[in-house]
Design a protein around this motif. Structure first.
Motif, PDB file in Angstrom:
ATOM      1  N   GLY A 272       0.742  -1.113  -0.006  1.00  0.00           N
ATOM      2  CA  GLY A 272      -0.020  -0.018   0.082  1.00  0.00           C
ATOM      3  C   GLY A 272       0.883   1.222  -0.142  1.00  0.00           C
ATOM      4  O   GLY A 272       0.282   2.359  -0.256  1.00  0.00           O
ATOM      5  N   ASN A 273       2.127   1.211   0.481  1.00  0.00           N
ATOM      6  CA  ASN A 273       2.954   2.162   0.341  1.00  0.00           C
ATOM      7  C   ASN A 273       3.952   2.118  -0.750  1.00  0.00           C
ATOM      8  O   ASN A 273       5.019   2.917  -0.989  1.00  0.00           O
ATOM      9  CB  ASN A 273       3.609   2.377   1.599  1.00  0.00           C
ATOM     10  N   GLY A 274       3.764   1.263  -1.654  1.00  0.00           N
ATOM     11  CA  GLY A 274       4.596   0.795  -2.768  1.00  0.00           C
ATOM     12  C   GLY A 274       4.649   1.752  -3.947  1.00  0.00           C
ATOM     13  O   GLY A 274       3.945   2.677  -3.924  1.00  0.00           O
ATOM     14  N   PRO A 275       5.587   1.509  -4.838  1.00  0.00           N
ATOM     15  CA  PRO A 275       6.677   0.482  -4.701  1.00  0.00           C
ATOM     16  C   PRO A 275       7.445   0.811  -3.661  1.00  0.00           C
ATOM     17  O   PRO A 275       7.950   1.768  -3.519  1.00  0.00           O
ATOM     18  CB  PRO A 275       7.181   0.439  -6.164  1.00  0.00           C
ATOM     19  N   MET A 276       7.725  -0.536  -2.811  1.00  0.00           N
ATOM     20  CA  MET A 276       8.776  -0.217  -1.651  1.00  0.00           C
ATOM     21  C   MET A 276      10.209  -0.686  -2.087  1.00  0.00           C
ATOM     22  O   MET A 276      10.350  -1.612  -3.091  1.00  0.00           O
ATOM     23  CB  MET A 276       8.201  -1.287  -0.635  1.00  0.00           C
ATOM     24  N   VAL A 277      11.241  -0.033  -1.512  1.00  0.00           N
ATOM     25  CA  VAL A 277      12.718  -0.262  -1.584  1.00  0.00           C
ATOM     26  C   VAL A 277      13.352  -0.295  -0.412  1.00  0.00           C
ATOM     27  O   VAL A 277      13.317   0.597   0.315  1.00  0.00           O
ATOM     28  CB  VAL A 277      13.137   0.863  -2.842  1.00  0.00           C
ATOM     29  N   LEU A 278      14.233  -1.212  -0.578  1.00  0.00           N
ATOM     30  CA  LEU A 278      14.920  -1.512   0.830  1.00  0.00           C
ATOM     31  C   LEU A 278      16.303  -1.618   0.514  1.00  0.00           C
ATOM     32  O   LEU A 278      16.833  -2.196  -0.359  1.00  0.00           O
ATOM     33  CB  LEU A 278      14.491  -2.764   1.625  1.00  0.00           C
ATOM     34  N   VAL A 279      17.306  -0.704   1.047  1.00  0.00           N
ATOM     35  CA  VAL A 279      18.596  -0.663   0.642  1.00  0.00           C
ATOM     36  C   VAL A 279      19.380  -1.357   1.914  1.00  0.00           C
ATOM     37  O   VAL A 279      19.205  -1.027   3.011  1.00  0.00           O
ATOM     38  CB  VAL A 279      19.323   0.892   0.595  1.00  0.00           C
ATOM     39  N   LEU A 280      20.194  -2.514   1.569  1.00  0.00           N
ATOM     40  CA  LEU A 280      21.022  -3.211   2.439  1.00  0.00           C
ATOM     41  C   LEU A 280      22.448  -2.974   2.215  1.00  0.00           C
ATOM     42  O   LEU A 280      22.758  -2.796   1.000  1.00  0.00           O
ATOM     43  CB  LEU A 280      20.448  -4.622   2.425  1.00  0.00           C
ATOM     44  N   PRO A 281      23.303  -3.203   3.274  1.00  0.00           N
ATOM     45  CA  PRO A 281      22.973  -3.455   4.614  1.00  0.00           C
ATOM     46  C   PRO A 281      22.461  -2.348   5.490  1.00  0.00           C
ATOM     47  O   PRO A 281      22.252  -2.531   6.538  1.00  0.00           O
ATOM     48  CB  PRO A 281      24.312  -4.071   5.189  1.00  0.00           C
TER      49      PRO A 281
ATOM     50  N   ILE B  90      17.949   1.252   4.619  1.00  0.00           N
ATOM     51  CA  ILE B  90      17.019   2.418   4.497  1.00  0.00           C
ATOM     52  C   ILE B  90      16.183   2.026   3.549  1.00  0.00           C
ATOM     53  O   ILE B  90      16.137   1.253   2.689  1.00  0.00           O
ATOM     54  CB  ILE B  90      18.205   3.292   3.507  1.00  0.00           C
ATOM     55  N   TRP B  91      14.799   2.778   4.159  1.00  0.00           N
ATOM     56  CA  TRP B  91      13.458   2.418   3.007  1.00  0.00           C
ATOM     57  C   TRP B  91      13.205   3.580   2.316  1.00  0.00           C
ATOM     58  O   TRP B  91      13.277   4.496   2.992  1.00  0.00           O
ATOM     59  CB  TRP B  91      12.260   1.985   4.198  1.00  0.00           C
ATOM     60  N   TYR B  92      12.793   3.151   1.169  1.00  0.00           N
ATOM     61  CA  TYR B  92      12.017   4.157   0.533  1.00  0.00           C
ATOM     62  C   TYR B  92      10.695   3.733   0.124  1.00  0.00           C
ATOM     63  O   TYR B  92      10.558   2.490  -0.057  1.00  0.00           O
ATOM     64  CB  TYR B  92      12.891   4.587  -0.850  1.00  0.00           C
ATOM     65  N   TYR B  93       9.582   4.547   0.031  1.00  0.00           N
ATOM     66  CA  TYR B  93       8.297   4.143  -0.192  1.00  0.00           C
ATOM     67  C   TYR B  93       7.835   4.924  -1.406  1.00  0.00           C
ATOM     68  O   TYR B  93       8.210   6.216  -1.515  1.00  0.00           O
ATOM     69  CB  TYR B  93       7.275   4.286   0.975  1.00  0.00           C
ATOM     70  N   ARG B  94       6.887   4.531  -2.184  1.00  0.00           N
ATOM     71  CA  ARG B  94       6.346   5.241  -3.101  1.00  0.00           C
ATOM     72  C   ARG B  94       7.093   5.713  -4.201  1.00  0.00           C
ATOM     73  O   ARG B  94       7.375   6.756  -4.621  1.00  0.00           O
ATOM     74  CB  ARG B  94       5.351   6.122  -3.009  1.00  0.00           C
ATOM     75  N   VAL B  95       8.264   4.649  -4.538  1.00  0.00           N
ATOM     76  CA  VAL B  95       9.377   4.980  -5.471  1.00  0.00           C
ATOM     77  C   VAL B  95       8.904   5.001  -6.999  1.00  0.00           C
ATOM     78  O   VAL B  95       8.008   4.082  -7.256  1.00  0.00           O
ATOM     79  CB  VAL B  95      10.486   3.947  -5.240  1.00  0.00           C
ATOM     80  N   ARG B  96       9.242   6.222  -7.561  1.00  0.00           N
ATOM     81  CA  ARG B  96       8.860   6.072  -8.958  1.00  0.00           C
ATOM     82  C   ARG B  96      10.341   5.776  -9.773  1.00  0.00           C
ATOM     83  O   ARG B  96      11.345   6.082  -9.239  1.00  0.00           O
ATOM     84  CB  ARG B  96       8.035   7.309  -9.381  1.00  0.00           C
ATOM     85  N   PRO B  97      10.119   5.450 -11.133  1.00  0.00           N
ATOM     86  CA  PRO B  97      11.363   5.051 -12.078  1.00  0.00           C
ATOM     87  C   PRO B  97      12.133   6.251 -11.791  1.00  0.00           C
ATOM     88  O   PRO B  97      13.545   6.069 -11.846  1.00  0.00           O
ATOM     89  CB  PRO B  97      10.728   4.888 -13.122  1.00  0.00           C
ATOM     90  N   GLN B  98      11.753   7.602 -12.098  1.00  0.00           N
ATOM     91  CA  GLN B  98      12.619   8.847 -12.006  1.00  0.00           C
ATOM     92  C   GLN B  98      13.208   8.988 -10.685  1.00  0.00           C
ATOM     93  O   GLN B  98      14.175   9.976 -10.636  1.00  0.00           O
ATOM     94  CB  GLN B  98      11.802   9.892 -12.531  1.00  0.00           C
TER      95      GLN B  98
END
Ligand code: FES
Length: 84
Positions: free
Chosen positions: A52-61, A64-72
């Protein structure tokens, strides 16, 4: 304490149903089109638990979370996480 600054970075893009409907496949493609560090990998993954907050992105290690990521947004995210 472990020094994680030299660990390779993995950027996970949720490709599960909800995030996919919100354009996650296009976000993953945008990351993969970037010409950047060989120490960064981009992987599609299952649900990250924030549907519901997506697209979700998680950076490891760094976790760091990113939400509602757009291609740009892909280039700006990589710029923000890669040490100078
Ligand atoms: S479907 Fe992407 S976080 Fe659940």
């Amino acid at each position: 304490m472990t020094d994680r600054s030299s660990e390779p970075t993995c950027i996970l893009i949720c490709l599960n149903r909800t995030c996919r409907k919100q354009g996650a496949a296009e976000v993953l493609a945008a990351f993969r089109q970037l010409d950047n560090s060989p120490n960064i990998t981009y992987e599609g993954c299952g649900c990250l638990g924030n549907c519901g907050n997506g697209p979700m992105v998680l950076v490891l290690p760094a976790r760091i979370w990113y939400y509602r990521v757009r291609p740009q947004d892909a280039a700006n995210i990589v710029t923000a996480i890669v040490p100078e």
